[in-house]
Design an enzyme around this catalytic site. Sequence first.
Site, mmCIF file in Angstrom:
data_model
loop_
_atom_site.group_PDB
_atom_site.id
_atom_site.type_symbol
_atom_site.label_atom_id
_atom_site.label_comp_id
_atom_site.label_asym_id
_atom_site.label_seq_id
_atom_site.Cartn_x
_atom_site.Cartn_y
_atom_site.Cartn_z
ATOM 1 N N SER A 209 0.614 -1.273 0.089
ATOM 2 C CA SER A 209 -0.040 -0.016 -0.013
ATOM 3 C C SER A 209 0.682 1.280 0.027
ATOM 4 C CB SER A 209 -0.874 -0.056 1.224
ATOM 5 O OG SER A 209 -0.221 -0.051 2.215
ATOM 6 N N HIS A 237 -5.156 -4.469 -1.524
ATOM 7 C CA HIS A 237 -5.193 -3.495 -2.572
ATOM 8 C C HIS A 237 -5.205 -3.847 -4.135
ATOM 9 C CE1 HIS A 237 -4.407 -0.177 0.180
ATOM 10 N NE2 HIS A 237 -3.642 -1.254 0.912
ATOM 11 N N LYS A 267 -11.805 -1.485 0.284
ATOM 12 C CA LYS A 267 -11.003 -0.474 -0.581
ATOM 13 C C LYS A 267 -11.915 -0.203 -2.013
ATOM 14 C CE LYS A 267 -7.017 -1.477 2.156
ATOM 15 N NZ LYS A 267 -7.078 -0.481 2.942
HETATM 16 N N1 PMP Z 1 -4.267 -5.583 4.596
HETATM 17 C C1 PMP Z 1 -3.856 -4.577 3.892
HETATM 18 C C2 PMP Z 1 -2.616 -4.799 3.138
HETATM 19 C C3 PMP Z 1 -4.390 -3.442 4.028
HETATM 20 O O1 PMP Z 1 -3.702 -2.124 3.297
HETATM 21 C C4 PMP Z 1 -5.441 -2.944 5.006
HETATM 22 C C5 PMP Z 1 -5.831 -1.660 5.229
HETATM 23 N N2 PMP Z 1 -5.227 -0.791 5.357
HETATM 24 C C6 PMP Z 1 -5.814 -4.301 5.576
HETATM 25 C C7 PMP Z 1 -5.468 -5.531 5.660
HETATM 26 C C8 PMP Z 1 -7.050 -4.115 6.663
HETATM 27 O O2 PMP Z 1 -8.311 -4.133 6.187
HETATM 28 P P1 PMP Z 1 -9.510 -3.399 6.776
HETATM 29 O O3 PMP Z 1 -9.205 -1.945 6.414
HETATM 30 O O4 PMP Z 1 -10.669 -4.035 6.105
HETATM 31 O O5 PMP Z 1 -9.302 -3.800 8.153
#
Ligand code: PMP
Length: 419
Positions: A209, A237, A267
Amino acid sequence: TVPETTETVEDDHQNSAHGFALRERLDAREQRGLRRDLAPTERVAARSRVATDPGDGISNFAGEDQVILASNNYLGLADNDRVQQAAAAAAREVGTGAGASRLVTGDTPVHRALERNLARTKDTERALVFSSGYAANVGTIAALAPDVIFSDELNHASIVDGCRLACAETMVYDHADADALGAAMARRDEQARKGEDESWLVVTDSVFSMDGDVAPLAAICDAAERHGAWVMVDEAHATGLYADGAGIVGHEGLGDRVQVQLGTLSKALASQGGYVAGSEALVEHLANAARSFVFSTGLAPPAAAAAREALAIAREGERRERLWNVVERLRDGLDEMGYRVLGESQILPVLVGNRSKAVAFGESLAEHGIVAPAIRPPTVPEGTSRIRVAPMATHTEREIERCLEAFHEAGRAAGVLDE
Ligand code: PMP
């Protein structure tokens, strides 16, 4: 009086040597420049633009709408009519909340329909939805309870926490480096000969990310197979964006070599929640053993219905095509101006380096009506502060032009680009 008594007790707690010293801890964070504030609602970025509100604390920009360039709502579906209608219908027909764990009375046809569609998209036997991607990661890794975990050094915090919860021996390998992974596995094999039934798990994000790069999944699968390890990929992502919505695993045709595919509904799918896709046995095991699934209320039905509709729209393709066009326009424009743009996905991190310069750059962009705040330590390593440009399918031609103009002006104002 009662309020006075309460105050005295609180004061005593604040001053006690055994207190938690929360104010001091916050002050220490502040002094190191690490304190963050919750962002005003306008920045939550369900939309690709928001009307300028001079009192919103973001900027005193007084022109057109502000362009949101910092949202994970990549396909711009969070305010899409079809998605909103699906959520509203589920709220009316099923309820706003699931009311209980899925294993008790919280399981509904809306959950089942979403899980069927996720499994179909991923081409797996089954899928299981959790109340967040975070919950999916911690619950899944802990429930698999591997003996040894090999984890990319830039993996998301929820993977890191899952490794901690699993109490497994965790080896962190160099970012996106399948050779380093292979070497770590070989070393571990030599040091302690792998017992017959020792279980090894390799875990990685697919699209990272903050760097916007993509893990070398085929080479990771090769290394894992040489050592009899399972592979788990977090497609947070990538879900909804690559390969008809399936993510990078599908895009690279690795479905048979990746045992655990995981992601978020929050997302590109514009909702809330997380999912795991894989074999029947995996899903049945998680439904019984993942504590964040078993001991947590089922995903809210409107969130499940919204994600299902968003997945259907993502798979239709037109939104994805629009997103990739916007990404290409922005990347080319930023490259031409001389910015160092990292990544190879829809995420375009513009490297600045110095943290205060990055903050000034973000502020200057805000003055030009572009919301793209600086990403700085501890989120990224010292010296690699950046502006994480996250375009959306709904950005118009005019908005892309405005973004590029703003990067041109703000980059000079903040000393990121040469005069
Ligand atoms: N895995 C990754 C790579 C993420 O970027 C995120 C969210 N930032 C999550 C898991 C967590 O997902 P959620 O926002 O649905 O809790």
